[in-house]
Design an enzyme around this catalytic site. Structure first.
Site, PDB file in Angstrom:
ATOM      1  N   HIS A   1       0.845  -1.198   0.000  1.00 35.34           N
ATOM      2  CA  HIS A   1       0.000   0.000   0.000  1.00 35.34           C
ATOM      3  C   HIS A   1       0.884   1.253   0.000  1.00 35.34           C
ATOM      4  O   HIS A   1       0.655   2.193  -0.770  1.00 35.34           O
ATOM      5  CB  HIS A   1      -0.916  -0.037   1.232  1.00 35.34           C
ATOM      6  CG  HIS A   1      -1.781   1.171   1.394  1.00 35.34           C
ATOM      7  ND1 HIS A   1      -3.095   1.206   0.988  1.00 35.34           N
ATOM      8  CD2 HIS A   1      -1.520   2.394   1.926  1.00 35.34           C
ATOM      9  CE1 HIS A   1      -3.601   2.403   1.252  1.00 35.34           C
ATOM     10  NE2 HIS A   1      -2.666   3.145   1.834  1.00 35.34           N
ATOM     11  N   GLU A   2       1.921   1.251   0.833  1.00 30.12           N
ATOM     12  CA  GLU A   2       2.815   2.416   0.886  1.00 30.12           C
ATOM     13  C   GLU A   2       3.582   2.602  -0.424  1.00 30.12           C
ATOM     14  O   GLU A   2       3.724   3.719  -0.923  1.00 30.12           O
ATOM     15  CB  GLU A   2       3.791   2.280   2.057  1.00 30.12           C
ATOM     16  CG  GLU A   2       3.127   2.362   3.421  1.00 30.12           C
ATOM     17  CD  GLU A   2       2.276   3.614   3.591  1.00 30.12           C
ATOM     18  OE1 GLU A   2       2.723   4.700   3.169  1.00 30.12           O
ATOM     19  OE2 GLU A   2       1.159   3.507   4.112  1.00 30.12           O
TER      20      GLU A   2
ATOM     21  N   HIS B   1       1.476   4.275  -2.981  1.00 29.51           N
ATOM     22  CA  HIS B   1       1.399   5.736  -2.875  1.00 29.51           C
ATOM     23  C   HIS B   1       2.553   6.375  -3.650  1.00 29.51           C
ATOM     24  O   HIS B   1       2.370   7.382  -4.344  1.00 29.51           O
ATOM     25  CB  HIS B   1       1.486   6.185  -1.409  1.00 29.51           C
ATOM     26  CG  HIS B   1       0.180   6.118  -0.665  1.00 29.51           C
ATOM     27  ND1 HIS B   1      -0.966   6.715  -1.121  1.00 29.51           N
ATOM     28  CD2 HIS B   1      -0.145   5.537   0.520  1.00 29.51           C
ATOM     29  CE1 HIS B   1      -1.956   6.504  -0.251  1.00 29.51           C
ATOM     30  NE2 HIS B   1      -1.482   5.784   0.754  1.00 29.51           N
TER      31      HIS B   1
ATOM     32  N   GLU C   1      -6.090   7.223  -1.332  1.00 33.44           N
ATOM     33  CA  GLU C   1      -6.196   5.983  -0.556  1.00 33.44           C
ATOM     34  C   GLU C   1      -6.776   4.851  -1.387  1.00 33.44           C
ATOM     35  O   GLU C   1      -6.281   3.723  -1.351  1.00 33.44           O
ATOM     36  CB  GLU C   1      -7.063   6.209   0.686  1.00 33.44           C
ATOM     37  CG  GLU C   1      -6.350   6.905   1.807  1.00 33.44           C
ATOM     38  CD  GLU C   1      -5.038   6.228   2.148  1.00 33.44           C
ATOM     39  OE1 GLU C   1      -5.051   5.035   2.506  1.00 33.44           O
ATOM     40  OE2 GLU C   1      -4.010   6.877   2.025  1.00 33.44           O
TER      41      GLU C   1
HETATM   42 ZN   LIG Z   1      -2.465   5.097   2.337  1.00 32.37          ZN
END
Ligand SMILES: [Zn+2]
Length: 269
Positions: free
Chosen positions: A137-138, A141, A195
């Site tokens: 997830h990071e 980003h 997100e």
């Molecule tokens: Zn996030």
């Protein structure tokens, strides 16, 4: 703390101004900061921040079990990140484990510099599949250029934000404006749209690296369950809309084919 605000204000013109960028999911991003600028600035912010933590004895040794575990997981994820965006093969991918048992957080800057805090590992007790979801997830980003997006917001709205606890005042004095914005960027919440993008890209990266997509669901459940004594930092930088669980539950079955394929023939490392 006042001095760095003035510093940021004076230096904005020195940044490369980019027009409109498009994220991997096709969303248009208005960016005051180009991705290349974000990478250079993040590199500086990272060196300063990790340097201070290292001096304070807060970087976990590379040889420790926890570092080796995090390294092994991120290595598989980075291979998939590079497959998705081949130019990121030139990024300086690396991960540090920061010894902060009360901090439930992780991040990845533009350019591939990552960190995870021992608090996340100790309080969540994640499985490898869940830990992979955090880092994927990071990484997503960063792949989706959200660093530059948040730097832009940091520059536009910095007057209301303090760097307290992120860096010493001395370090702030010696950093470039862009690096300060990059240091701020990883402390700021992502937009709900960002997100969703990171959830979507992250669960796919993790599946292709051989990590069970269902862990994305259980991870966020665990994250919510540790918020008893105030929300973990991870949640404050990652707004958690009520429909997130539902979206991940819809995405997970779609990712099973990638996961099963990766389990059958593990990606080369
Ligand atoms: Zn996030």
């Amino acid at each position: 703390m006042r001095s760095h605000l003035r510093y940021v204000g004076l230096g904005v013109l020195g940044l490369t101004v980019a027009a409109c960028a498009v994220s991997p999911t096709g969303r248009r991003q208005l960016a005051l900061v180009s991705e290349d600028s974000a990478i250079v600035a993040s590199q500086e912010a990272y060196a300063m921040q990790i340097g201070e933590l290292r001096s304070a004895g807060k970087i976990v040794a590379e040889s420790s079990n926890v570092s080796r575990r995090v390294d092994a997981i991120t290595e598989r994820l980075v291979a998939q990140a590079v497959a998705l965006r081949p130019e990121t093969a030139d990024w300086q991918w690396s991960v540090e484990v920061i010894d902060e048992p009360e901090v439930v957080n992780a991040w990845c800057m533009a350019g591939g510099r990552m960190a995870i805090y021992t608090g996340l590992i100790e309080k969540l007790d994640p499985t490898d599949d869940e830990l992979a979801q955090v880092m994927a997830h990071e990484i997503s980003h960063a792949l989706a250029n959200h660093t530059a997006e948040r730097m832009s917001v940091a520059i536009a709205t910095h007057a209301g934000i303090a760097l307290a606890g992120v860096l010493s005042d001395d370090a702030q004095q010696t950093m470039s404006t862009a690096a300060l914005a990059a240091a701020l960027a990883i402390q700021m919440p992502n937009s709900r749209t960002a997100e969703s993008e990171a959830d979507e890209i992250g669960i796919e990266l993790a599946a292709k690296a051989g990590y069970n997509p269902n862990a994305a669901i259980s991870l966020w459940q665990k994250m919510a369950s540790v918020s008893g004594g105030g929300p973990p930092q991870f949640l404050s930088t990652h707004p958690s809309p009520a429909n997130r669980q539902q979206r991940l539950a819809e995405l997970a079955p779609l990712m099973m084919a990638f996961y099963e394929q990766a389990r059958r023939s593990p990606p080369t490392r």
